[in-house]
Design an enzyme around this catalytic site. Structure first.
Site, mmCIF file in Angstrom:
data_model
loop_
_atom_site.group_PDB
_atom_site.id
_atom_site.type_symbol
_atom_site.label_atom_id
_atom_site.label_comp_id
_atom_site.label_asym_id
_atom_site.label_seq_id
_atom_site.Cartn_x
_atom_site.Cartn_y
_atom_site.Cartn_z
ATOM 1 N N GLU A 263 0.296 -4.987 7.771
ATOM 2 C CA GLU A 263 -1.115 -4.551 7.733
ATOM 3 C C GLU A 263 -1.512 -4.520 6.264
ATOM 4 O OE1 GLU A 263 -3.042 -3.825 10.317
ATOM 5 O OE2 GLU A 263 -1.636 -3.613 11.980
ATOM 6 N N CYS A 297 -8.828 -0.191 3.783
ATOM 7 C CA CYS A 297 -8.557 -1.619 3.975
ATOM 8 C C CYS A 297 -9.768 -2.269 4.636
ATOM 9 C CB CYS A 297 -7.310 -1.818 4.815
ATOM 10 S SG CYS A 297 -7.319 -0.851 6.327
HETATM 11 P P1 NAD Z 1 0.844 -0.904 -2.252
HETATM 12 O O1 NAD Z 1 1.092 -2.288 -1.751
HETATM 13 O O2 NAD Z 1 0.865 -0.682 -3.715
HETATM 14 O O3 NAD Z 1 1.940 0.116 -1.642
HETATM 15 C C1 NAD Z 1 2.062 0.300 -0.253
HETATM 16 C C2 NAD Z 1 3.464 0.782 0.064
HETATM 17 O O4 NAD Z 1 4.384 -0.282 -0.131
HETATM 18 C C3 NAD Z 1 3.957 1.932 -0.808
HETATM 19 O O5 NAD Z 1 4.668 2.838 0.006
HETATM 20 C C4 NAD Z 1 4.869 1.230 -1.795
HETATM 21 O O6 NAD Z 1 5.876 2.055 -2.318
HETATM 22 C C5 NAD Z 1 5.464 0.148 -0.924
HETATM 23 N N1 NAD Z 1 5.963 -1.035 -1.628
HETATM 24 C C6 NAD Z 1 5.433 -1.638 -2.717
HETATM 25 N N2 NAD Z 1 6.133 -2.743 -3.027
HETATM 26 C C7 NAD Z 1 7.127 -2.844 -2.110
HETATM 27 C C8 NAD Z 1 8.173 -3.780 -1.893
HETATM 28 N N3 NAD Z 1 8.367 -4.824 -2.691
HETATM 29 N N4 NAD Z 1 8.996 -3.595 -0.839
HETATM 30 C C9 NAD Z 1 8.808 -2.555 -0.004
HETATM 31 N N5 NAD Z 1 7.853 -1.609 -0.167
HETATM 32 C C10 NAD Z 1 7.013 -1.767 -1.208
HETATM 33 O O7 NAD Z 1 -0.559 -0.436 -1.628
HETATM 34 P P2 NAD Z 1 -1.425 0.870 -1.937
HETATM 35 O O8 NAD Z 1 -2.058 0.753 -3.284
HETATM 36 O O9 NAD Z 1 -0.666 2.103 -1.597
HETATM 37 O O10 NAD Z 1 -2.580 0.732 -0.808
HETATM 38 C C11 NAD Z 1 -3.729 -0.055 -0.940
HETATM 39 C C12 NAD Z 1 -3.565 -1.388 -0.246
HETATM 40 O O11 NAD Z 1 -3.163 -1.216 1.106
HETATM 41 C C13 NAD Z 1 -4.881 -2.162 -0.158
HETATM 42 O O12 NAD Z 1 -4.623 -3.519 -0.395
HETATM 43 C C14 NAD Z 1 -5.333 -1.940 1.278
HETATM 44 O O13 NAD Z 1 -6.208 -2.919 1.787
HETATM 45 C C15 NAD Z 1 -4.019 -1.941 1.984
HETATM 46 N N6 NAD Z 1 -4.109 -1.253 3.270
HETATM 47 C C16 NAD Z 1 -4.103 -2.019 4.402
HETATM 48 C C17 NAD Z 1 -4.237 -1.404 5.639
HETATM 49 C C18 NAD Z 1 -4.279 -2.212 6.897
HETATM 50 O O14 NAD Z 1 -4.126 -1.634 7.967
HETATM 51 N N7 NAD Z 1 -4.485 -3.518 6.840
HETATM 52 C C19 NAD Z 1 -4.348 -0.014 5.721
HETATM 53 C C20 NAD Z 1 -4.325 0.735 4.547
HETATM 54 C C21 NAD Z 1 -4.199 0.092 3.324
#
Ligand code: NAD
Length: 510
Positions: A263, A297
């Protein structure tokens, strides 16, 4: 609107007391990493982080829970989720406060996030008596085909900062009734919310006599997430976050033939047609574009408006933007809280600079507020930018409140613009012409996972499957039949004929 931000001591004390009511002792969380509240930019709590090695032990515990839980009748599993939902209801205000403190959501939206958790629990309880398989006609006499659905295994949930509680619950409520334990790596920015949610689930499990370790939370950064992603004992990795993160996670899970539910980022648009009710469109657009300070998102980032309405619409949006109450998210009346960090604010100003370079005009907002009171908190005025078309900056997701408005002549052109971005999460059309609405909903219409008519792009209900296409990752979670992603399907052929006819008429008699 005059707003006074709470002091660091005030926020830390609120966090401590609120977490305690949910069963979390903030003073006992170790001396690891200091989290910061975006409300005032000041330290909020100190929490110990787990290293990647913690994943092995967590998976072993979850696996033991799985062996007992998978043979527990699904309606009994549902009883646990029912109790969890009751505890969420009792602690709705507490959890919402933690969400506001950790990620800066306004109270109403934070309460909405917890309500969403309660709603998915209700849904999952009903689902626990409806995990249906199909019966299929066999081509052979005296035979029956059927599908049975079995628990899948341990589910790993990686979640983003902006829905620090709800996304986990969408996965967890469904996973639990499907018979799967969950290991959660929440956003490093919202550990207290995660611990509070997890403590309530533990309490529900103990009260219901469910196995220990059905829900575990591991606090840490991306390296911990990577360890979850790579662990062969995790049957499904449900990862919510940026497309950058998904690009790393997807191939790693695939390399070990695990299941991934991604997601990821969105870049959501509304098409506003000549017949649109502009009052309704303005309300829908402002909520979707400026709500949650542009950090959903599903946030609306683009408006594609017909040339006959684009000027009037822009004017009305600018008027609404000028009246948006920006400030302390915990105060009554605030509609726009802070950005999560200084980096988010930098990304916003950089995108606005690029938009100007690419011919865009800033129509409203874009400035910073409250820096005098809290230099490390980032309150941004939602920005409205008029662009001639889909210039490069418009095609990427900047996780901040920037709304680009562009004109169109023909609906087909508007649909093409809607689809001409790498992401495919949410979209909407404002029209009173049924033909236009139907075209947008048709196979020639929007290519997104969520396609709405006369409402904005954000604020989905849990009853539908949630997720999007292309760089949004293709995953579906929450309602509808998303539960199938958390179970494994077995196709069974039952022969009650006493003969052994082979399928496709094959003869094989020795
Ligand atoms: P992010 O990608 O920085 O982090 C999200 C999570 O992933 C965190 O828990 C982080 O520690 C983890 N993470 C980061 N790199 C990783 C890796 N290489 N391997 C495993 N885990 C890893 O995102 P954010 O800044 O917390 O959130 C914002 C983003 O999330 C925006 O792009 C938003 O659109 C998206 N989002 C999408 C949805 C959806 O349902 N499509 C919902 C909420 C947020």
């Amino acid at each position: 609107m005059v707003t006074t931000l709470p002091s660091a001591a005030e926020l830390a004390a609120t966090a401590r007391e609120t977490a305690k009511r949910c069963g979390v002792d903030v003073d006992a969380l170790g001396a690891g990493v200091t989290t910061v509240s975006p409300v005032n930019g000041a330290p909020l709590a100190r929490v110990g982080w787990a290293g990647p090695e913690a994943v092995n032990e967590a998976v072993a515990r979850a696996r033991a829970a799985f062996l007992a839980w998978r043979v527990t009748p699904a309606p009994v599993r549902g009883a646990l989720v029912k109790r969890f939902g009751e505890l969420l209801t009792a602690h709705k205000a507490d959890l919402a406060t933690l969400v506001s403190l950790e990620v800066g959501k306004i109270t109403s939206e934070a309460l909405g996030e917890i309500q969403e958790m309660i709603d998915i629990c209700d849904f999952a309880v009903g689902l626990s008596r409806q995990l249906y398989g199909r019966t299929i006609s066999s081509e052979r006499p005296g035979h029956r085909l059927m599908e049975t659905w079995h628990p899948l295994g341990v589910v790993g949930v990686i979640s983003a900062f902006n829905f620090p509680a709800a996304v986990w619950s969408w996965n967890t409520a469904i996973a639990l009734v499907c018979g799967d334990p969950v290991i959660w790596k929440p956003s490093e920015l919202a550990p207290l919310t995660a611990l509070a949610c997890s403590a309530l689930l533990d309490r529900a499990a103990a009260e219901q006599g469910a196995p220990a370790h059905l829900g575990q939370v591991l606090l840490g950064g991306p390296d911990l997430g990577e360890a979850l992603v790579d662990h062969p004992g995790i049957a499904l990795v449900s990862a919510t976050g940026s497309t950058r993160m998904g690009r790393e996670v997807g191939p790693r899970v695939a390399a070990r033939f695990g299941r991934a539910l991604l997601e990821l980022g969105g870049n959501n648009a509304a098409v506003v047609c000549p017949s649109a009710d502009l009052d309704l469109a303005v309300r829908g657009i402002v909520f979707s574009a400026a709500g949650t300070a542009g950090q959903r998102c599903t946030t609306m980032r683009r408006v594609i408006a017909h040339t006959s309405v684009v000027d009037a619409l822009t004017e009305r949006l600018a008027d609404a933007y000028a009246r948006l109450p920006i400030g302390n998210p915990l105060a009554a009346g605030t509609l726009v809280g802070p950005l999560i960090s200084g980096r988010a604010y930098e990304a916003m100003t950089e995108a606005l600079r690029e938009a100007r370079e690419q011919g865009g005009t800033l129509v409203a907002g874009g400035g910073r507020r409250l820096a005098d009171q809290a230099p490390d908190a980032y309150y941004a005025e939602p920005a409205l930018v008029r662009v001639g078309g889909q210039v490069p900056v418009v095609t990427r997701e900047t996780f901040a409140p920037i709304l680009y408005v562009m004109p169109y002549e023909q609906l087909e052109e508007a649909i093409a613009l809607n689809n001409a971005v790498p992401q495919g999460l949410s979209s909407s059309i404002f029209t009173r012409d049924q033909g236009e609405a139907e075209l947008f909903l048709s196979p020639e219409g929007s290519d997104c996972g969520i396609v709405n008519v006369n409402i904005g792009t954000s604020g989905a209900e849990i009853g539908g499957a949630f997720g999007g296409e292309k760089e949004t990752g293709g995953g579906r979670e929450s309602g509808s039949d998303a539960w199938r992603g958390y179970m494994r399907r077995a196709t069974n052929t039952i022969n009650y004929s006493g003969e052994l006819p082979l399928a496709q008429g094959v003869e094989f008699t020795v």
